[in-house]
Structures are given as C-alpha cells and as structure tokens.
Write a protein that holds these residues in place. Structure first.
Motif, short mmCIF file in Angstrom:
data_model
loop_
_atom_site.label_atom_id
_atom_site.label_comp_id
_atom_site.label_asym_id
_atom_site.label_seq_id
_atom_site.Cartn_x
_atom_site.Cartn_y
_atom_site.Cartn_z
N LEU A 23 0.86 -1.11 0.06
CA LEU A 23 0.02 0.13 0.00
C LEU A 23 0.84 1.39 0.07
CD1 LEU A 23 -2.72 1.72 0.22
CD2 LEU A 23 -2.62 1.05 2.66
N PRO A 24 1.90 1.47 0.96
CA PRO A 24 2.56 2.59 0.82
C PRO A 24 3.39 2.63 -0.23
CG PRO A 24 3.42 1.27 2.57
CD PRO A 24 2.06 0.63 2.06
N LEU A 27 1.08 4.08 -2.96
CA LEU A 27 1.10 5.38 -3.01
C LEU A 27 2.19 6.45 -3.18
CD1 LEU A 27 -1.19 5.44 0.47
CD2 LEU A 27 -1.65 6.01 -1.85
N LEU A 31 2.49 8.55 -7.03
CA LEU A 31 2.27 9.83 -6.92
C LEU A 31 3.55 10.42 -7.03
CD1 LEU A 31 0.07 9.72 -3.65
CD2 LEU A 31 -0.65 10.43 -5.86
N TYR A 43 10.52 4.91 4.16
CA TYR A 43 9.72 3.63 3.73
C TYR A 43 10.65 2.54 3.86
CZ TYR A 43 7.83 0.26 0.56
OH TYR A 43 7.22 -0.74 -0.36
N ILE A 137 1.86 16.48 -2.05
CA ILE A 137 0.91 15.33 -2.38
C ILE A 137 -0.47 15.66 -1.93
CG2 ILE A 137 2.63 13.57 -2.46
CD1 ILE A 137 1.63 12.26 0.20
N ALA A 141 -3.75 11.22 -0.08
CA ALA A 141 -2.45 10.29 0.02
C ALA A 141 -1.73 10.42 1.21
CB ALA A 141 -1.76 10.27 -1.26
N GLU A 142 -1.76 11.85 1.45
CA GLU A 142 -0.87 12.13 2.80
C GLU A 142 -1.67 11.47 3.80
OE1 GLU A 142 0.40 16.10 4.99
OE2 GLU A 142 -0.36 16.26 3.35
N GLY A 144 -3.44 8.89 3.98
CA GLY A 144 -2.96 7.24 3.96
C GLY A 144 -1.73 6.95 4.46
N LEU A 145 -0.59 7.67 4.12
CA LEU A 145 0.68 7.44 4.32
C LEU A 145 0.94 7.88 5.80
CD1 LEU A 145 2.53 8.74 1.17
CD2 LEU A 145 2.59 6.70 2.18
#
Length: 288
Positions: A23-24, A27, A31, A43, A137, A141-142, A144-145
């Motif tokens: 998932l990350p 993203l 992006l 990450y 971003i 998305a931000e 989610g991260l």
C-alpha cells in the motif's frame, strides 16, 4: 505445522506485505513521491522495523511445534511471541469464544473509533503521527501515508517484538530464580507492559521531545496498545487503535474534516461495527 499456527503466520505475512510494503509503495510510486530520497529512506526503515518480528514468529512457531518449550519450561515466555494467540492468556482460556478474531475486530473497531474521535475533538491529544512524505502530494494520499506503513510496522515491532519478546526474557529471569510459572507470567507481562510503553515514548520523543502534551499522549497510547496486547496476545487491538488515532489526528491536522465530521464518522462506524459485533456475539454465545 498446525492449522492455527499456519493461519497466524499467513495472516502476519499478508498484513506485512499489504500494509507495510504494498500500500505505501503504491502511494509513494504512484504519486511520484518516491523520487525524493528522504521518502524512500523512511519507507525502507519501516519495512525493516516490521520485518524482524515476523522472522522471530516463524522461529517460535517452529520450536513450539517440536515441543521445545515443554522441554525447556524456563523459555516458555518466548512462546508468547505471536500475532494472534489469545488462547495463551487467562482471558482467552476463560472466554474462548469472545476472543476470536471475528468478535475482536468489530469490538475494537468501536473502541478505536471512540479513541480516534477523542484525538480529533480534543485538539490537544497527539498520537505522534509520522511525516512520511517530503514534498507536495494530495491530502488523501498524505492521510493514507500517515497511517501506513508506520502503524503496521510499529505494531509488529513494539507490540510483538518488544512487548512479547521482553516478556520472554523477564519470564526466563524470574522462572530461573524459583518464581512459580503463574507469577512469572503475571510479573513478566506487567513489567514488559511498562517497559515497552516507555520505549515507545522514547522512540517517538525524537520528534516530540520538546512537547510535553505530545509526550504524555504518546505514552498513554503506548500504555493502551501494549496493555491490550498483553491481555489478549493479539495485535488486533493495538493495530486498530493506533491506526485510528493516526487517521483522525492527521485528518484533523490537515483540515480534511472537522471535529463534527469526526464525530459523525465515529458514530456511523460504531453503529455498523456494533451490528456485526452483536451478530457474532449471539452466534458464538448461542453455540452455533
């Protein structure tokens, strides 16, 4: 390998792959944020952080299936390094039907939503939401991260690796000095709960070292998540509560939704999860 152990390992691997890696990665790369070296370093850091307890769990399952811990009772505490084994706990032994994953998930979604709503509405309660991405971003998305990969990686590392691993070492220390298995179990869990919560605070203090309110909030979050993990030997409570806290905290901080919307989300989510919870409770207590 026993079926339950196999399912536990499979669930852990899938959770690590999808939540900490896939998932990350989607993203970040989707992006264009992966072009920033700082983002990739963070990450990979979370990937390494979450992967080590996964390896340890493979080892404990391997040894458990070969009767290693029965032959070496002083090392029994290391058998508790698990992702979801509530049957190891007094709570699970007394209420086996109520600690099944299908019951625990909706129950702790309700608790997690209430916790997240508290984070959003209070305005002062901070859970140490990570800043994974450097650069511009989208807010979605931000958001989610802000949840992944930090929540799953930290859940694996602290609630499985540190909490349950330290239980093993403390249990060994106490049992080797003549303390009974029962009291070795109790004291190892209590001491590890406190120690891991302090370590969780130190880990976050690199970012929040000068903010007393944030420090207190992060320590409280550590006490809550580690406490539920020690009681249940399951990462379900810790993951849901930690994830909800990060989600609501980031959404409120970024202005994605207001406190009123946070309350609405919590109420609707509680109603839906409550229906699922009541269904499974009646089903399990009815003996079906």
């Amino acid at each position: 390998m026993e079926t339950e152990d196999g399912l536990e390992l499979l669930s852990g691997v899938l959770m690590f792959f999808f939540l900490t890696i896939a998932l990350p990665a989607f993203l970040l790369y989707g992006l264009g944020a992966a072009s920033e070296q700082a983002n990739l370093v963070k990450y990979f850091f979370y990937g390494v952080l979450g992967f080590s307890p996964l390896l340890v769990n493979f080892a404990t399952v391997f040894l458990e299936n070969r009767g290693f811990f029965e032959k070496h009772p002083s090392l029994k505490g290391f058998q508790y390094i698990t992702f979801h084994s509530p049957e190891q706990t007094p709570l699970g032994q007394k209420f086996p039907k109520l600690v099944q994953a299908k019951v625990m998930i909706p129950l702790f979604i309700v608790i997690a939503l209430f916790f997240g709503m508290l984070v959003s509405v209070s305005g002062t309660f901070s859970v140490g939401t990570p800043d994974l991405v450097t650069g511009s971003i989208s807010p979605g998305a931000e958001l989610g991260l802000a949840v992944e990969p930090a929540v799953s990686a930290e859940t694996f590392f602290f609630n499985v690796g540190m909490l349950l691993g330290q239980i093993g070492f403390i249990y060994l220390f106490l049992f080797s000095r003549g303390v009974s298995p029962r009291w070795s179990y109790i004291w190892s869990h209590v001491l590890s709960w406190i120690l891991t919560s302090i370590e969780f605070l130190f880990y976050h203090s690199f970012r929040y070292g000068t903010q007393e309110t944030s420090q207190a909030s992060v320590f409280l979050l550590g006490l809550i998540t580690n406490g539920f993990t020690a009681l249940t030997h399951s990462i379900i409570p810790a993951y849901l509560i930690h994830g909800s806290g990060n989600f609501f905290d980031k959404a409120s901080e970024a202005g994605i939704f207001t406190s009123d919307v946070a309350v609405l989300i919590a109420v609707v989510g509680t109603l839906i999860s409550g229906v699922v919870l009541v269904h499974f409770l009646f089903k399990e207590l009815g003996g079906e």
